[in-house]
Design a protein around this motif. Structure first.
Motif, PDB file in Angstrom:
ATOM      1  N   GLN A 151      93.326 106.620  62.122  1.00 45.56           N
ATOM      2  CA  GLN A 151      93.516 106.382  60.678  1.00 45.56           C
ATOM      3  C   GLN A 151      92.740 107.380  59.828  1.00 45.56           C
ATOM      4  O   GLN A 151      92.244 107.057  58.758  1.00 45.56           O
TER       5      GLN A 151
ATOM      6  N   ARG B  89     105.191 105.395  55.861  1.00 50.23           N
ATOM      7  CA  ARG B  89     104.312 104.223  55.843  1.00 50.23           C
ATOM      8  C   ARG B  89     104.414 103.455  57.164  1.00 50.23           C
ATOM      9  O   ARG B  89     103.413 103.052  57.746  1.00 50.23           O
ATOM     10  N   LYS B  90     105.640 103.289  57.645  1.00 52.94           N
ATOM     11  CA  LYS B  90     105.843 102.617  58.935  1.00 52.94           C
ATOM     12  C   LYS B  90     105.215 103.416  60.072  1.00 52.94           C
ATOM     13  O   LYS B  90     104.634 102.848  60.990  1.00 52.94           O
TER      14      LYS B  90
ATOM     15  N   ASP C 164     101.522 102.826  59.896  1.00 57.80           N
ATOM     16  CA  ASP C 164     101.205 101.427  60.204  1.00 57.80           C
ATOM     17  C   ASP C 164     101.414 101.100  61.678  1.00 57.80           C
ATOM     18  O   ASP C 164     100.754 100.217  62.221  1.00 57.80           O
ATOM     19  N   ARG C 165     102.344 101.794  62.319  1.00 54.33           N
ATOM     20  CA  ARG C 165     102.720 101.471  63.701  1.00 54.33           C
ATOM     21  C   ARG C 165     102.360 102.582  64.684  1.00 54.33           C
ATOM     22  O   ARG C 165     102.941 102.665  65.766  1.00 54.33           O
TER      23      ARG C 165
END
Length: 193
Positions: A29, A68-69, A72-73
């Motif tokens: 991240q 974003r996905k 996030d994943r």
């Protein structure tokens, strides 16, 4: 806030790293690595989105949702294939979901209409096998390959997915798009008897 900026500026540059190596920073991240990945892939993935979603503003929105996905994943990437390929798959799936939402894409466009046209008795509108084959050559390579494997070879979407290293949903969508495009091309093309 200042300490964050200092920390970011003291980190080593990621601009020279291959896409595959940016995965670890994204998994941790790391905002700088995420930004680098986004900046590097944005133009290529936007062009991909524009192939599906013709409105440029909608394509940009789809791409932002896809990124974003992706972030996030990120832990779902198993490192068994290409990181960029995994990202591409998410972007394409997001485009297809957008098309479904907008009802711009018809799922049930059957081959029956093409077969009916091929079997017509009227010589002015008769479709010959050679016309169909010539018209198929105008399809994009991915559409044509899925169409051939499904229609001529009789493979299931699962088998096509394994053969071409794509998902079953991608196989289904490409078959549908191939049928729609093939019908349009056949309607436009004058036939010589």
């Amino acid at each position: 806030m200042k300490s964050t900026l200092v920390n970011l500026s003291s980190e080593p540059s990621t601009s020279g790293l291959p896409i595959e190596q940016l995965y670890l920073g994204c998994l941790a991240q790391n905002p700088r690595t995420q930004r680098e990945l986004f900046n590097r892939l944005y133009p290529k993935m936007l062009n991909l989105c524009l192939k599906y979603v013709k409105n440029s503003a909608a394509a940009e929105d789809v791409l932002l949702v896809a990124f974003r996905k992706i972030f996030d994943r990120i832990e779902q990437f198993k490192q068994t294939g290409s990181f960029e390929g995994w990202i591409r798959r998410i972007v394409v799936n997001e485009c297809l979901m957008q098309l479904e939402k907008e009802s711009q894409w018809q799922k049930d466009t059957g081959l029956e209409k093409i077969q009916l046209a091929a079997n017509q008795e009227n010589p002015d509108t008769a479709l010959h096998w050679e016309d169909l084959i010539k018209t198929m050559e105008l399809l994009p390579a991915g559409y044509r390959k899925v169409f051939e494997l499904f229609v001529f070879d009789g493979l299931s979407h699962e088998e096509i997915g394994k053969e071409l290293s794509i998902s079953q949903n991608t196989s289904k969508s490409q078959l549908c798009r191939a049928r729609v495009l093939l019908q349009r091309l056949l309607q436009m093309e004058p036939r010589n008897n």
